[in-house]
Scaffold this motif. Structure first.
Motif, short mmCIF file in Angstrom:
data_model
loop_
_atom_site.label_atom_id
_atom_site.label_comp_id
_atom_site.label_asym_id
_atom_site.label_seq_id
_atom_site.Cartn_x
_atom_site.Cartn_y
_atom_site.Cartn_z
N ILE A 101 71.64 -40.23 28.76
CA ILE A 101 71.40 -38.83 29.32
C ILE A 101 71.75 -39.09 31.05
N PRO A 102 72.75 -38.21 31.14
CA PRO A 102 73.24 -38.16 32.62
C PRO A 102 71.99 -37.78 33.57
N GLN A 103 71.99 -38.37 34.74
CA GLN A 103 71.02 -37.90 35.79
C GLN A 103 71.09 -36.50 36.04
N GLN A 104 70.17 -35.77 36.23
CA GLN A 104 70.24 -34.40 36.76
C GLN A 104 69.91 -34.25 38.23
N PRO A 105 70.70 -33.47 38.82
CA PRO A 105 70.44 -33.16 40.27
C PRO A 105 69.14 -32.75 40.43
N ALA A 106 68.51 -33.04 41.42
CA ALA A 106 67.16 -32.63 41.86
C ALA A 106 67.21 -31.12 41.97
N ALA A 107 66.13 -30.33 41.51
CA ALA A 107 66.15 -29.07 41.53
C ALA A 107 66.00 -28.50 43.11
#
Length: 172
Positions: free
Chosen positions: A20-26
């Motif tokens: 799963i690709p790393q999600q940017p910080a909210a």
């Protein structure tokens, strides 16, 4: 030590599925606004339908019954609030050709961007089809008292007219 079922399942999946690709910080989360007591948020349409309208949410008093989508306005500062509670009076009278009958209407109203704070607050808008007057609640009470007094005087005048017609035989 034995591995947990979740660890075993995760390990089994990690080799067969892409990661799963790393999600940017909210980013910073902003709380939703809360309407003031006695108000709610409603959708309102801005702009002409042919030009593509924008739907915005406006704070609307609970007494406002206007459909701000159907009764669209060009600009947000043109949004007024109207209540369905109304008082109406239409005269049942004799008019001369070209003259109009008397009519009075009164409704709850508010203009949220008015320069006068009394018009931003809920007030009574009264009109006779040509002139509008804006009454604070206190002004509306005084006007109602004056209209009640006028109604009593009107009954007195009607009785005098009846008496005059009986004595002269000129009843309408």
């Amino acid at each position: 030590m034995a591995q947990s079922a979740i660890s075993q399942h995760t390990a089994a999946l990690s080799g067969s599925l892409p990661a799963i690709p790393q999600q940017p910080a909210a980013g910073r989360a902003y709380p939703l606004p809360t309407p003031r007591p006695g108000s709610r948020f409603v959708p309102a349409a801005l702009g002409k339908p042919a030009d593509g309208q924008v739907i915005v949410y406006v704070e609307c008093p609970l007494w406002c019954t206007q459909d701000h989508i159907k009764d669209w306005v060009q600009h947000a500062e043109d949004i007024d609030h109207w209540g369905d509670d109304s008082a109406n009076w239409d005269s049942d009278c004799i008019t001369r050709p070209g003259e109009r009958m008397l009519a009075l209407d009164a409704r709850l109203h508010s203009d949220p961007v008015a320069a006068d704070p009394r018009l931003r607050a809920a007030h009574v808008l009264m009109d006779d089809e040509t002139t509008q007057v804006f009454l604070t609640p206190e002004m509306a009470d005084k006007t109602a008292d004056d209209l009640i007094a006028m109604a009593a005087q009107l009954r007195h005048l009607a009785q005098r007219a009846r008496q005059a017609n009986v004595s002269t035989g000129g009843a309408l």
